[in-house]
Design a protein around this motif. Structure first.
Motif, PDB file in Angstrom:
ATOM      1  N   GLU A   6       0.827  -1.219   0.000  1.00 41.72           N
ATOM      2  CA  GLU A   6       0.000   0.000   0.000  1.00 41.72           C
ATOM      3  C   GLU A   6       0.854   1.259   0.000  1.00 41.72           C
ATOM      4  OE1 GLU A   6      -2.862  -0.628   3.180  1.00 41.72           O
ATOM      5  OE2 GLU A   6      -3.968  -1.999   1.884  1.00 41.72           O
TER       6      GLU A   6
ATOM      7  N   CYS B 186      -1.887  -4.630  -5.716  1.00 43.61           N
ATOM      8  CA  CYS B 186      -2.438  -5.873  -5.163  1.00 43.61           C
ATOM      9  C   CYS B 186      -1.411  -7.006  -5.225  1.00 43.61           C
ATOM     10  CB  CYS B 186      -3.655  -6.313  -5.958  1.00 43.61           C
ATOM     11  SG  CYS B 186      -5.082  -5.247  -5.807  1.00 43.61           S
TER      12      CYS B 186
ATOM     13  N   PRO C  38     -10.000 -11.799  -6.957  1.00 45.67           N
ATOM     14  CA  PRO C  38      -9.165 -10.734  -7.532  1.00 45.67           C
ATOM     15  C   PRO C  38      -9.981  -9.510  -7.951  1.00 45.67           C
ATOM     16  CG  PRO C  38      -8.672 -12.855  -8.546  1.00 45.67           C
ATOM     17  CD  PRO C  38      -9.890 -13.059  -7.713  1.00 45.67           C
ATOM     18  N   CYS C  39      -9.429  -8.337  -7.763  1.00 46.74           N
ATOM     19  CA  CYS C  39     -10.113  -7.098  -8.155  1.00 46.74           C
ATOM     20  C   CYS C  39     -10.125  -6.973  -9.682  1.00 46.74           C
ATOM     21  CB  CYS C  39      -9.414  -5.891  -7.518  1.00 46.74           C
ATOM     22  SG  CYS C  39      -7.952  -5.339  -8.396  1.00 46.74           S
TER      23      CYS C  39
ATOM     24  N   THR D  95      -1.270   1.926  -4.557  1.00 45.37           N
ATOM     25  CA  THR D  95      -1.300   0.578  -3.957  1.00 45.37           C
ATOM     26  C   THR D  95      -1.308  -0.489  -5.044  1.00 45.37           C
ATOM     27  OG1 THR D  95      -2.401   1.296  -1.950  1.00 45.37           O
ATOM     28  CG2 THR D  95      -2.800  -0.985  -2.635  1.00 45.37           C
TER      29      THR D  95
END
Ligand code: THU
Length: 131
Positions: A45, A54, A86-87, A52
């Motif tokens: 982050e 992941c 997952p985003c 940020t």
């Protein structure tokens, strides 16, 4: 140790390295490449929030930097005993490097996990062949 266990172990070890002073939400990931190597990643982050990165992208970029070309499996672990998917940004990055039959391993804990196909989590996508 089978490949799923190895990837889960790597994702859980990677999760311990997460740098999350803002969310305190630690994520670990591991990717398996078509040459058989496993790379781990954690979320990192930033005080300015948007930079940020992941865990999944850290693992993918490490593999690509190392000269790997294709990813065949990705494992992700977030909060223990729940499923962290997952985003959207990571899904698009996966689209670039994943094989068509790439599996996503969503880890609940050291023993329990769920396997889904990458194609299920990013249908009707835009990828390298569209340009
Ligand atoms: N995060 C990941 O690392 N991977 C995911 O799949 C979901 C979200 C991170 C980003 C941020 O550091 C924290 O989790 C909370 O959103």
């Amino acid at each position: 140790m089978n490949i799923y266990k190895k990837m889960i172990k790597c994702a859980l070890e990677s999760q311990k390295k997460a740098y999350t002073p803002y969310s305190n939400f630690n994520v670990g990931a591991s990717v398996l490449t078509d040459s058989g190597k496993i790379y781990g990643g954690c979320n990192i982050e930033n005080a300015s929030y948007t930079p940020t990165v992941c865990a999944e992208r850290v693992a993918i970029f490490k593999a690509i930097y190392d000269g790997e070309k294709k990813i065949t499996k990705i494992a992700v672990v977030g909060k223990e005993n729940s499923l962290t998917y997952p985003c959207g940004v990571c899904r698009q990055v996966m689209r670039e490097f994943c094989t068509d039959d790439c599996e996503i391993i969503i880890i609940r804990n050291e023993q329990e996990y769920k396997i889904i196909k990458f194609s299920e989590i990013l249908p009707y996508s835009f990828g390298p062949k569209d340009l």
